[in-house]
Design a protein around this motif. Structure first.
Motif, mmCIF file in Angstrom:
data_model
loop_
_atom_site.group_PDB
_atom_site.id
_atom_site.type_symbol
_atom_site.label_atom_id
_atom_site.label_comp_id
_atom_site.label_asym_id
_atom_site.label_seq_id
_atom_site.Cartn_x
_atom_site.Cartn_y
_atom_site.Cartn_z
ATOM 1 N N ALA A 96 88.682 16.208 -19.358
ATOM 2 C CA ALA A 96 88.138 15.400 -18.265
ATOM 3 C C ALA A 96 86.645 15.664 -18.166
ATOM 4 C CB ALA A 96 88.830 15.730 -16.941
ATOM 5 N N ALA A 97 85.953 14.790 -17.454
ATOM 6 C CA ALA A 97 84.505 14.922 -17.248
ATOM 7 C C ALA A 97 84.218 15.023 -15.761
ATOM 8 C CB ALA A 97 83.772 13.717 -17.843
ATOM 9 N N GLN A 98 83.299 15.912 -15.409
ATOM 10 C CA GLN A 98 82.889 16.061 -14.015
ATOM 11 C C GLN A 98 81.477 15.535 -13.844
ATOM 12 O OE1 GLN A 98 83.932 19.583 -11.482
ATOM 13 N NE2 GLN A 98 81.736 20.011 -11.639
ATOM 14 N N LEU A 99 81.282 14.621 -12.884
ATOM 15 C CA LEU A 99 79.993 13.987 -12.635
ATOM 16 C C LEU A 99 79.554 14.256 -11.206
ATOM 17 C CD1 LEU A 99 81.821 12.075 -14.641
ATOM 18 C CD2 LEU A 99 79.889 10.524 -14.457
ATOM 19 N N GLY A 100 78.312 14.683 -11.038
ATOM 20 C CA GLY A 100 77.774 14.915 -9.709
ATOM 21 C C GLY A 100 76.665 13.951 -9.356
ATOM 22 N N THR A 101 75.570 13.990 -10.118
ATOM 23 C CA THR A 101 74.429 13.122 -9.843
ATOM 24 C C THR A 101 74.832 11.651 -9.815
ATOM 25 O OG1 THR A 101 72.975 14.747 -10.906
ATOM 26 C CG2 THR A 101 72.103 12.532 -10.597
ATOM 27 N N ALA A 102 75.763 11.269 -10.667
ATOM 28 C CA ALA A 102 76.208 9.869 -10.712
ATOM 29 C C ALA A 102 76.798 9.431 -9.379
ATOM 30 C CB ALA A 102 77.241 9.683 -11.827
ATOM 31 N N PHE A 103 77.474 10.341 -8.663
ATOM 32 C CA PHE A 103 78.092 10.009 -7.383
ATOM 33 C C PHE A 103 77.183 10.287 -6.194
ATOM 34 C CE2 PHE A 103 81.982 10.512 -9.968
ATOM 35 C CZ PHE A 103 82.632 9.332 -9.640
ATOM 36 N N LEU A 104 76.111 11.025 -6.420
ATOM 37 C CA LEU A 104 75.234 11.411 -5.309
ATOM 38 C C LEU A 104 74.622 10.206 -4.593
ATOM 39 C CD1 LEU A 104 72.842 14.403 -5.285
ATOM 40 C CD2 LEU A 104 71.937 12.187 -4.608
ATOM 41 N N VAL A 105 74.351 9.122 -5.337
ATOM 42 C CA VAL A 105 73.690 7.954 -4.740
ATOM 43 C C VAL A 105 74.670 6.951 -4.152
ATOM 44 C CG1 VAL A 105 71.693 8.179 -6.271
ATOM 45 C CG2 VAL A 105 73.599 6.724 -6.961
ATOM 46 N N CYS A 106 75.965 7.203 -4.254
ATOM 47 C CA CYS A 106 76.949 6.277 -3.683
ATOM 48 C C CYS A 106 76.792 6.211 -2.165
ATOM 49 C CB CYS A 106 78.364 6.736 -4.029
ATOM 50 S SG CYS A 106 78.789 6.624 -5.782
ATOM 51 N N HIS A 118 69.423 11.680 -14.229
ATOM 52 C CA HIS A 118 69.274 11.105 -12.882
ATOM 53 C C HIS A 118 68.736 9.687 -12.874
ATOM 54 C CE1 HIS A 118 64.827 11.604 -12.601
ATOM 55 N NE2 HIS A 118 65.048 12.561 -13.467
ATOM 56 N N ARG A 119 67.883 9.332 -13.832
ATOM 57 C CA ARG A 119 67.303 7.971 -13.827
ATOM 58 C C ARG A 119 68.348 6.897 -14.123
ATOM 59 N NH1 ARG A 119 61.683 8.153 -13.914
ATOM 60 N NH2 ARG A 119 61.833 5.985 -13.272
ATOM 61 N N MET A 120 69.527 7.311 -14.560
ATOM 62 C CA MET A 120 70.606 6.364 -14.872
ATOM 63 C C MET A 120 71.551 6.164 -13.689
ATOM 64 S SD MET A 120 71.430 7.957 -18.629
ATOM 65 C CE MET A 120 72.709 6.770 -19.064
ATOM 66 N N ALA A 121 71.194 6.695 -12.528
ATOM 67 C CA ALA A 121 72.047 6.575 -11.344
ATOM 68 C C ALA A 121 72.213 5.120 -10.926
ATOM 69 C CB ALA A 121 71.462 7.392 -10.197
ATOM 70 N N ARG A 122 73.426 4.769 -10.496
ATOM 71 C CA ARG A 122 73.735 3.397 -10.069
ATOM 72 C C ARG A 122 74.274 3.433 -8.646
ATOM 73 N NH1 ARG A 122 77.022 2.031 -15.617
ATOM 74 N NH2 ARG A 122 78.031 3.996 -15.015
ATOM 75 N N GLU A 123 73.628 2.703 -7.764
ATOM 76 C CA GLU A 123 73.982 2.728 -6.346
ATOM 77 C C GLU A 123 75.165 1.804 -6.098
ATOM 78 O OE1 GLU A 123 71.840 2.155 -1.987
ATOM 79 O OE2 GLU A 123 70.626 2.242 -3.802
ATOM 80 N N LEU A 124 76.357 2.313 -6.400
ATOM 81 C CA LEU A 124 77.589 1.559 -6.238
ATOM 82 C C LEU A 124 78.540 2.321 -5.330
ATOM 83 C CD1 LEU A 124 78.291 0.654 -9.986
ATOM 84 C CD2 LEU A 124 77.491 -0.914 -8.219
ATOM 85 N N PRO A 125 79.426 1.627 -4.624
ATOM 86 C CA PRO A 125 80.484 2.331 -3.907
ATOM 87 C C PRO A 125 81.252 3.221 -4.870
ATOM 88 C CG PRO A 125 80.414 0.037 -3.237
ATOM 89 C CD PRO A 125 79.479 0.165 -4.399
#
Length: 357
Positions: A233-243, A325-332
């Motif tokens: 499995a993969a754990q993501l933090g920064t990707a979810f930070l902007v949700c 971090h620059r690949m962050a997507r502001e999605l629910p």
């Protein structure tokens, strides 16, 4: 996914427990509802504060979720060095018109009280950062049906977790945002971490435990890469930070893609332990002088960071972020889980087609 984790989530996507407010009940529940595994961060919270958040998650989802605990830290800090750093931060205290904190506030983060709650009223999964619990504690969680995960940054730490009886290891590469989860903070080797793909390969050769991979992951194609390398499995933090469900400060969320913040570095400036964040004024001015003293420095700067956020000044905040971090997507959060899984399926299919001769 491995048998140790397969019944906890539909997709091999874990939301990292980000201490400081980002990993709130709303985020954890949304990720779990969408088929991933959401995590609460109990670090820096009281035992009762942790339990109140657990009850909130239970009211938001019936799906499995996890809780992360910080291990108590040995009292090895050079208090004279901490006092020198306090003097260096005097100007910050004046600037933000707030007193510096007491470095002797506490070292164990309420660990025993949190263990008591989690063993008395079990949750599906518990992970540990900054060390490995004893065999007795991990066995106690096994008896109540809780899956345990230990964060590791080297094959040696993974071997220790396996010997202690952990169900899985979270393998954290140097690309990861926030604190490096090393079991021992060695000033001689701080910042010399191993990249995620190389680390997965090394840990896979050292232990038989399931691996959750963490460090700079932002896309489904990257998840496919770590799964192909040996992770379950993969754990993501920064990707979810902007949700929108994330409890991170709005300034922190905006900074992820703000052109003003172009890179990340590991620093002790805010907590006394190596942690990766966006390079800002505070990090540049104080990072070179911050002592290896966790959690003393964390307590010392806590008020400064809160005052900077209140003043709308990201240059004084701890803007934890991974290298992607620059690949962050502001999605629910739910939509992000579904998008990541779609990207993962596409990447796996592409790899399969590439292997057909």
């Amino acid at each position: 996914m491995s048998s140790a984790l397969t019944d906890l989530c539909r997709y091999p996507i874990v939301q990292a427990p980000m201490a400081g407010g980002a990993s709130c009940p709303q985020l954890a529940a949304a990720v779990s509802e969408a088929g991933g595994l959401g995590f609460l961060a109990a670090g820096y919270k009281t035992a009762d504060g942790m339990y109140q958040e657990i009850k909130q998650v239970r009211g938001l989802t019936a799906r499995p979720y996890g809780v992360n605990l910080f291990m108590p830290q040995p009292g090895q800090a050079d208090l004279a060095a901490v006092e020198v750093y306090r003097q260096q931060l005097a100007g910050e205290a004046d600037w933000y018109d707030t007193p510096l904190g007491d470095p002797e506030t506490g070292r164990d983060d309420g660990y025993d009280a949190k263990l008591a709650i989690l063993l008395d009223d079990p949750v599906p999964a518990v992970s540990f950062t900054f060390g490995c619990p004893t065999r007795d504690i991990l066995a106690a969680f096994a008896r109540v049906g809780t899956r345990t995960v230990v964060t590791v940054t080297s094959p040696e730490e993974a071997t220790a977790a396996e010997r202690a009886g952990a169900d899985a290891v979270c393998v954290q590469g140097v690309e990861a945002g926030g604190h490096q989860g090393t079991h021992r903070d060695d000033p001689e080797t701080a910042g010399a971490g191993i990249g995620l793909l190389a680390l997965i390969t090394q840990v896979r050769a050292a232990v038989r435990l399931p691996i959750v991979a963490a460090g700079g992951l932002m896309r489904g194609s990257q998840i496919a890469a770590v799964l192909a390398t040996g992770a379950e499995a993969a754990q993501l933090g920064t990707a979810f930070l902007v949700c929108p469900e994330s409890g991170a400060h709005a300034l922190h969320k905006r900074a992820m893609t703000d052109p003003l913040f172009t890179r990340t570095e590991l620093t002790r400036a805010f907590s006394g332990r190596p942690a990766r964040g966006l390079v800002n004024r505070f990090m540049r001015e104080h990072g070179p002088y911050a002592p290896a003293a966790y959690p003393e420095v964390h307590h010392l700067t806590s008020g400064l960071r809160k005052a900077a956020a209140k003043a709308g000044d990201p240059q004084g905040m701890a803007l934890w972020a991974g290298q992607g971090h620059r690949m962050a997507r502001e999605l629910p959060a739910g939509q992000l889980v579904e998008l990541l899984q779609s990207e993962l399926r596409s990447a796996v299919a592409a790899l399969a087609l590439g292997g057909v001769s």
